[in-house]
Design a protein around this motif. Structure first.
Motif, PDB file in Angstrom:
ATOM      1  N   ILE A 101     -44.402 -13.055  -3.043  1.00  0.00           N
ATOM      2  CA  ILE A 101     -45.434 -13.084  -4.075  1.00  0.00           C
ATOM      3  C   ILE A 101     -44.912 -12.382  -5.325  1.00  0.00           C
ATOM      4  N   SER A 102     -45.103 -13.023  -6.462  1.00  0.00           N
ATOM      5  CA  SER A 102     -44.756 -12.408  -7.729  1.00  0.00           C
ATOM      6  C   SER A 102     -46.047 -11.955  -8.394  1.00  0.00           C
ATOM      7  N   SER A 103     -46.847 -12.905  -8.847  1.00  0.00           N
ATOM      8  CA  SER A 103     -48.135 -12.585  -9.462  1.00  0.00           C
ATOM      9  C   SER A 103     -49.291 -12.882  -8.524  1.00  0.00           C
ATOM     10  N   ALA A 104     -49.237 -14.043  -7.881  1.00  0.00           N
ATOM     11  CA  ALA A 104     -50.316 -14.438  -6.970  1.00  0.00           C
ATOM     12  C   ALA A 104     -49.856 -15.636  -6.157  1.00  0.00           C
ATOM     13  N   THR A 105     -50.489 -15.831  -5.018  1.00  0.00           N
ATOM     14  CA  THR A 105     -50.315 -17.046  -4.232  1.00  0.00           C
ATOM     15  C   THR A 105     -51.697 -17.620  -3.994  1.00  0.00           C
ATOM     16  N   GLU A 106     -51.895 -18.838  -4.451  1.00  0.00           N
ATOM     17  CA  GLU A 106     -53.175 -19.518  -4.310  1.00  0.00           C
ATOM     18  C   GLU A 106     -53.110 -20.434  -3.090  1.00  0.00           C
ATOM     19  N   VAL A 107     -54.107 -20.351  -2.219  1.00  0.00           N
ATOM     20  CA  VAL A 107     -54.159 -21.160  -1.009  1.00  0.00           C
ATOM     21  C   VAL A 107     -55.291 -22.173  -1.160  1.00  0.00           C
ATOM     22  N   ARG A 108     -54.949 -23.463  -1.042  1.00  0.00           N
ATOM     23  CA  ARG A 108     -55.970 -24.500  -1.171  1.00  0.00           C
ATOM     24  C   ARG A 108     -55.770 -25.579  -0.111  1.00  0.00           C
ATOM     25  N   PRO A 109     -56.867 -26.032   0.492  1.00  0.00           N
ATOM     26  CA  PRO A 109     -56.740 -27.175   1.397  1.00  0.00           C
ATOM     27  C   PRO A 109     -56.420 -28.415   0.584  1.00  0.00           C
ATOM     28  N   ILE A 110     -55.626 -29.301   1.167  1.00  0.00           N
ATOM     29  CA  ILE A 110     -55.350 -30.582   0.522  1.00  0.00           C
ATOM     30  C   ILE A 110     -56.448 -31.544   0.959  1.00  0.00           C
ATOM     31  N   TRP A 111     -57.134 -32.060  -0.001  1.00  0.00           N
ATOM     32  CA  TRP A 111     -58.300 -32.904   0.255  1.00  0.00           C
ATOM     33  C   TRP A 111     -57.890 -34.216   0.883  1.00  0.00           C
TER      34      TRP A 111
END
Length: 112
Positions: A101-111
């Motif tokens: 991680i540098s600034s942030a890690t965004e976790v999203r489900p793939i629709w």
């Protein structure tokens, strides 16, 4: 279920970065991919070129109009991603905790 881990970081010219800096970053990602492999998690991913190489399509009166650069001016952008196949969101977040991680890690489900 597939999830995308979007890696947010300051825009970095990795081709001009000091070798030690690049080697350290690559080692972190190597350790993460070994972690994924060790857990039997199916994955794909990649690093992205700098924001200055992006082309964004915006709505125009005669259809999409291409413009240079990211959609909005940011100090940070998406520098890379992983797509992982895990059973649920809880597991996706737990796996993402191991991602460099540098600034942030965004976790999203793939629709879909």
């Amino acid at each position: 279920m597939k999830y995308i881990l979007l890696i947010w970081e300051p825009d970095t010219d990795w081709q001009s970065a000091p070798k030690e800096h690049l080697d350290a970053a690559l080692a972190e990602h190597g350790a993460f991919t070994r972690y994924l492999d060790g857990r039997g998690i199916e994955w794909s991913g990649g690093a992205l070129s700098g924001q200055d190489t992006a082309t964004t399509l915006r709505p125009g009166p005669d259809g999409p109009v291409p413009t240079d650069g990211p959609f909005i001016e940011l100090k940070e952008g998406i520098g890379g991603y992983y797509v992982i196949d895990v059973p649920d969101h809880v597991t996706a977040v737990e796996v993402a905790r191991h991602c460099p991680i540098s600034s942030a890690t965004e976790v999203r489900p793939i629709w879909g």
